[in-house]
Write an enzyme that holds these catalytic residues in place. Structure first.
Site, short mmCIF file in Angstrom:
data_model
loop_
_atom_site.label_atom_id
_atom_site.label_comp_id
_atom_site.label_asym_id
_atom_site.label_seq_id
_atom_site.Cartn_x
_atom_site.Cartn_y
_atom_site.Cartn_z
N GLY A 15 44.08 21.30 33.01
CA GLY A 15 43.84 22.27 32.65
C GLY A 15 43.93 23.52 34.01
N PHE A 60 62.08 18.99 61.52
CA PHE A 60 61.50 18.62 60.84
C PHE A 60 60.83 17.53 60.85
CE2 PHE A 60 64.85 20.66 58.44
CZ PHE A 60 63.98 22.17 57.37
N GLU A 62 64.15 11.29 53.34
CA GLU A 62 65.03 10.44 53.40
C GLU A 62 66.41 9.66 52.18
OE1 GLU A 62 64.36 7.61 55.61
OE2 GLU A 62 62.43 7.58 55.56
N ARG A 109 79.45 6.60 44.61
CA ARG A 109 80.50 6.36 45.12
C ARG A 109 80.77 4.95 45.18
NH1 ARG A 109 79.69 9.63 50.76
NH2 ARG A 109 80.78 11.19 50.29
N LEU A 151 66.07 12.06 64.00
CA LEU A 151 67.09 12.06 62.86
C LEU A 151 68.36 13.23 62.57
CD1 LEU A 151 70.26 10.36 61.65
CD2 LEU A 151 69.15 10.29 60.18
#
Length: 381
Positions: free
Chosen positions: A338, A155, A362, A374, A124
């Site tokens: 540590g 990506f 995502e 919204r 996407l």
């Protein structure tokens, strides 16, 4: 309200956890150094039914709920968040085909997807469109056999590694209504890949740019209806957000488990450091945050499974809360180790690096805040 997992759900978690500890955890650091996951692992995962978690049984899937799936990803992430998250991406592709594909499409792609003889990636994001995914520019022009693709994706987990790619491409007008979803198989002429990205975490997952140069894709590779791809992608993101949250939760839980063991063995000032009250308070805080996150995540998954009208809001809230908490807990566990926490041998620094990206993908956690706001404003009108 019943918050208990069923006997079957506990068995799902236990099976995934056992497989992860036996087949993934001993190799996780080696795979990270190699920058890849052996392909032979995936059919083994497919045999467990994890290749098509929410694909219907008719097409070879397990037909599980989204809540069930979060148990798998949490358990596997306790072995390696990078491996579990890659499986989540593969399953997101399977869920999209199962939900929106025609019968012919399902018969063609899903059986091999479920056995994981074919491994899938999801394409996407583009170099110029991350959070603004609807602005994608990869173009799919009609051809005599289907479509000709030109453009690139960025990506991409599994870029140059996977066997097939579900790609969101612009087949029509600008904006979300001009986007379609196509399956592009590895080896298709015109499909190529950039060099492997050198990442902060998820190093076991090969990540690369996916390039299309006059890439010819058959019309039969269209998923669902032309122009509906963006809505399919967004519908898949609710479940993807749950999965990526579950992966973060599993990684953080493993960090806490390792920290409890370490603190019981590490001695200072004449006693094991788990006996210092100030450090005990830190452990109590981390346990409380993880348990609260786990409950909220499962509530969001339940809402998505039951089609609640506010499911998308809860998935966004869960992703925001769980991934932020998980990173903070893992980072705090490193501090409790540590100087040893900074060494690869103790496993904590890898978890911290792996979990950082869960706050980004995502949908970034900034975008999750936008989505939640919204919904709140819409509910108040």
């Amino acid at each position: 309200m019943d918050f208990a997992l069923s006997e079957e759900q506990n068995a799902i978690f236990d099976m995934a956890y056992a497989f992860g500890q036996e087949q993934i955890a001993p190799h996780a650091q080696g795979w990270e150094k190699d920058g890849t996951i052996p392909k032979a692992l995936w059919p083994q995962i497919g045999e467990l039914g994890f290749g098509g978690l929410y694909v219907s049984e008719e097409y070879g899937g397990s037909g599980l709920s989204r809540l069930d799936a979060t148990l798998v990803f949490e358990a596997l992430a306790m072995a390696c968040p990078a491996v579990g998250s890659f499986l989540s991406i593969h399953n997101m592709c399977g869920g999209m085909i199962d939900k929106f594909g025609s019968d012919e499409t399902k018969k063609k792609w899903l059986p091999d997807l479920c056995t994981m003889s074919t491994v899938y990636s999801y394409c996407l994001t583009e170099p110029g469109s991350g959070s603004d995914a609807a602005a994608l520019k990869t173009r799919a022009k009609p051809s005599d056999v289907g479509y000709t693709l030109n453009g690139s994706k960025a990506f991409i987990s599994g870029g140059g590694y996977s066997d097939a790619y579900i790609c969101m491409v612009r087949s029509g007008v600008d904006g979300p209504k001009g986007i379609s979803a196509l399956v592009v198989e590895d080896g298709t002429p015109g499909l190529s890949f950039g060099g492997l990205e050198d990442k902060m975490g998820w190093k076991a997952q090969p990540t690369a740019q996916v390039q299309f140069d006059d890439c010819a894709v058959p019309a039969a590779n269209l998923i669902g209806t032309e122009g509906k791809g963006f809505s399919y992608a967004m519908a898949g993101l609710d479940g993807g957000r749950l999965n990526i949250s579950a992966g973060a939760l599993g990684g953080a839980q493993q960090a806490l488990n390792l920290t409890l063991q370490y603190m019981s063995e590490r001695r200072a000032f004449g006693q094991s450091i788990d006996q210092f009250q100030g450090l005990q308070f830190r452990l109590a805080e981390y346990e409380t945050k993880l348990q609260a996150s786990r409950t909220f995540l499962r509530q969001a998954a339940w809402k998505l499974d039951n089609g609640a009208p506010d499911a998308s809001k809860f998935c966004a809230m869960a992703k925001l809360m769980v991934t932020d908490v998980a990173f903070d807990v893992a980072n705090g566990c490193l501090q409790l180790h540590g100087g040893y926490g900074y060494l690869a041998d103790y496993g904590i620094e890898k978890i911290v690096r792996d979990l950082r990206v869960h706050q980004i993908l995502e949908g970034t956690n900034e975008i999750m805040r936008v989505i939640v706001a919204r919904h709140l404003l819409a509910e108040n009108r």
